[in-house]
Design a protein around this motif. Sequence first.
Motif, PDB file in Angstrom:
ATOM      1  N   MET A   1       0.849  -1.161   0.000  1.00  0.00           N
ATOM      2  CA  MET A   1       0.000   0.000   0.000  1.00  0.00           C
ATOM      3  C   MET A   1       0.898   1.227   0.000  1.00  0.00           C
ATOM      4  O   MET A   1       1.945   1.225   0.634  1.00  0.00           O
ATOM      5  CB  MET A   1      -0.891   0.018   1.232  1.00  0.00           C
ATOM      6  N   PHE A   2       0.435   2.247  -0.698  1.00  0.00           N
ATOM      7  CA  PHE A   2       1.245   3.457  -0.783  1.00  0.00           C
ATOM      8  C   PHE A   2       0.362   4.630  -1.167  1.00  0.00           C
ATOM      9  O   PHE A   2      -0.757   4.456  -1.668  1.00  0.00           O
ATOM     10  CB  PHE A   2       2.366   3.288  -1.820  1.00  0.00           C
ATOM     11  N   ALA A   3       0.859   5.814  -0.909  1.00  0.00           N
ATOM     12  CA  ALA A   3       0.190   7.027  -1.351  1.00  0.00           C
ATOM     13  C   ALA A   3       0.411   7.147  -2.851  1.00  0.00           C
ATOM     14  O   ALA A   3       1.543   7.046  -3.334  1.00  0.00           O
ATOM     15  CB  ALA A   3       0.743   8.237  -0.620  1.00  0.00           C
ATOM     16  N   TYR A   4      -0.662   7.324  -3.595  1.00  0.00           N
ATOM     17  CA  TYR A   4      -0.591   7.472  -5.048  1.00  0.00           C
ATOM     18  C   TYR A   4       0.269   8.701  -5.370  1.00  0.00           C
ATOM     19  O   TYR A   4      -0.038   9.798  -4.915  1.00  0.00           O
ATOM     20  CB  TYR A   4      -2.008   7.596  -5.580  1.00  0.00           C
ATOM     21  N   PRO A   5       1.373   8.539  -6.110  1.00  0.00           N
ATOM     22  CA  PRO A   5       2.317   9.640  -6.323  1.00  0.00           C
ATOM     23  C   PRO A   5       1.748  10.887  -6.994  1.00  0.00           C
ATOM     24  O   PRO A   5       2.245  11.976  -6.767  1.00  0.00           O
ATOM     25  CB  PRO A   5       3.408   9.017  -7.210  1.00  0.00           C
ATOM     26  N   VAL A   6       0.710  10.739  -7.783  1.00  0.00           N
ATOM     27  CA  VAL A   6       0.132  11.896  -8.478  1.00  0.00           C
ATOM     28  C   VAL A   6      -0.848  12.645  -7.581  1.00  0.00           C
ATOM     29  O   VAL A   6      -1.013  13.855  -7.692  1.00  0.00           O
ATOM     30  CB  VAL A   6      -0.540  11.451  -9.795  1.00  0.00           C
ATOM     31  N   ASP A   7      -1.499  11.946  -6.653  1.00  0.00           N
ATOM     32  CA  ASP A   7      -2.448  12.551  -5.719  1.00  0.00           C
ATOM     33  C   ASP A   7      -2.314  11.805  -4.393  1.00  0.00           C
ATOM     34  O   ASP A   7      -2.963  10.792  -4.166  1.00  0.00           O
ATOM     35  CB  ASP A   7      -3.871  12.450  -6.264  1.00  0.00           C
ATOM     36  N   ARG A   8      -1.458  12.298  -3.516  1.00  0.00           N
ATOM     37  CA  ARG A   8      -1.121  11.591  -2.281  1.00  0.00           C
ATOM     38  C   ARG A   8      -2.280  11.467  -1.302  1.00  0.00           C
ATOM     39  O   ARG A   8      -2.156  10.795  -0.274  1.00  0.00           O
ATOM     40  CB  ARG A   8       0.085  12.244  -1.626  1.00  0.00           C
ATOM     41  N   SER A   9      -3.421  12.051  -1.603  1.00  0.00           N
ATOM     42  CA  SER A   9      -4.589  11.862  -0.745  1.00  0.00           C
ATOM     43  C   SER A   9      -5.236  10.502  -0.993  1.00  0.00           C
ATOM     44  O   SER A   9      -6.093  10.074  -0.234  1.00  0.00           O
ATOM     45  CB  SER A   9      -5.619  12.974  -0.972  1.00  0.00           C
ATOM     46  N   GLN A  10      -4.825   9.815  -2.066  1.00  0.00           N
ATOM     47  CA  GLN A  10      -5.374   8.502  -2.395  1.00  0.00           C
ATOM     48  C   GLN A  10      -4.384   7.405  -2.016  1.00  0.00           C
ATOM     49  O   GLN A  10      -3.173   7.594  -2.115  1.00  0.00           O
ATOM     50  CB  GLN A  10      -5.650   8.406  -3.893  1.00  0.00           C
ATOM     51  N   THR A  11      -4.918   6.260  -1.608  1.00  0.00           N
ATOM     52  CA  THR A  11      -4.090   5.103  -1.284  1.00  0.00           C
ATOM     53  C   THR A  11      -4.289   4.053  -2.362  1.00  0.00           C
ATOM     54  O   THR A  11      -5.413   3.713  -2.696  1.00  0.00           O
ATOM     55  CB  THR A  11      -4.490   4.521   0.088  1.00  0.00           C
ATOM     56  N   PHE A  12      -3.190   3.542  -2.906  1.00  0.00           N
ATOM     57  CA  PHE A  12      -3.224   2.498  -3.931  1.00  0.00           C
ATOM     58  C   PHE A  12      -2.594   1.230  -3.367  1.00  0.00           C
ATOM     59  O   PHE A  12      -1.749   1.287  -2.468  1.00  0.00           O
ATOM     60  CB  PHE A  12      -2.432   2.919  -5.171  1.00  0.00           C
ATOM     61  N   VAL A  13      -2.990   0.106  -3.936  1.00  0.00           N
ATOM     62  CA  VAL A  13      -2.404  -1.189  -3.603  1.00  0.00           C
ATOM     63  C   VAL A  13      -1.940  -1.830  -4.908  1.00  0.00           C
ATOM     64  O   VAL A  13      -2.739  -2.040  -5.817  1.00  0.00           O
ATOM     65  CB  VAL A  13      -3.414  -2.111  -2.897  1.00  0.00           C
ATOM     66  N   LYS A  14      -0.664  -2.094  -5.022  1.00  0.00           N
ATOM     67  CA  LYS A  14      -0.085  -2.738  -6.209  1.00  0.00           C
ATOM     68  C   LYS A  14       1.030  -3.664  -5.732  1.00  0.00           C
ATOM     69  O   LYS A  14       1.465  -3.620  -4.583  1.00  0.00           O
ATOM     70  CB  LYS A  14       0.503  -1.706  -7.186  1.00  0.00           C
ATOM     71  N   ARG A  15       1.524  -4.479  -6.633  1.00  0.00           N
ATOM     72  CA  ARG A  15       2.607  -5.400  -6.320  1.00  0.00           C
ATOM     73  C   ARG A  15       3.950  -4.744  -6.652  1.00  0.00           C
ATOM     74  O   ARG A  15       4.124  -4.201  -7.734  1.00  0.00           O
ATOM     75  CB  ARG A  15       2.441  -6.669  -7.145  1.00  0.00           C
ATOM     76  N   VAL A  16       4.907  -4.781  -5.729  1.00  0.00           N
ATOM     77  CA  VAL A  16       6.249  -4.246  -5.988  1.00  0.00           C
ATOM     78  C   VAL A  16       6.965  -5.225  -6.917  1.00  0.00           C
ATOM     79  O   VAL A  16       7.142  -6.392  -6.592  1.00  0.00           O
ATOM     80  CB  VAL A  16       7.050  -4.050  -4.686  1.00  0.00           C
ATOM     81  N   ILE A  17       7.365  -4.728  -8.074  1.00  0.00           N
ATOM     82  CA  ILE A  17       8.054  -5.540  -9.081  1.00  0.00           C
ATOM     83  C   ILE A  17       9.548  -5.218  -9.096  1.00  0.00           C
ATOM     84  O   ILE A  17      10.370  -6.081  -9.354  1.00  0.00           O
ATOM     85  CB  ILE A  17       7.442  -5.290 -10.479  1.00  0.00           C
TER      86      ILE A  17
END
Length: 151
Positions: A1-17
Amino acid sequence: MFAYPVDRSQTFVKRVIGVPGDRIRIISKAVYRNGIALVEPYAVHKTDYEDSYRDNFPSEPNVRLPPSAADMLGKHIVSGDVVVPDRCYFVLGDNRDNSFDSRYWGFVGSDDLIGKPLLIYDSEAQSTDEIMERRFLVRRPVRWGRLFKLL
C-alpha cells in the motif's frame, strides 16, 4: 500500500516488481527483472490484443502521462530497461491489461509506502480509462469473489 504519487490523498495497492537498482522491461506482456522473466501466477491478462505501450514497456507512450512518468521515461532508461532509482519502487497491478500503475505514473517513493495489505474488504470493477479520466464517483459493479480475501 502506498500514497498514489500523483495525488497523495489517495491510497493504492499494487505489487512491488522492482526495487532500487533493478532493471525492468515488459516484452509481449511478460515482465523481466534484471534480464530474467518473472514467474507470475497472480498476473491476469484479459485482452486478446497487444497494446504497444502497456505490453512492451518501456516504449513510446500512446496516452498522456503525468510529469512523474515522463521523468521516469526520460531519465531512467538504460539499454531499453527502466532502472529503478534509489529510494523508489516500480509497481504493477495484478490485472495487467487494466491496471493504472508505474507504467502510467512512474515510481513510488519510499516515503510514500504505507504497508502491506492483509485483507480485501471492498472491490469494484474500474477500468484504466476511468482512472485516467478521473471518473471516481461512478457506481461500478462489486467484484464479490474478491471480498474478504486474505492476502
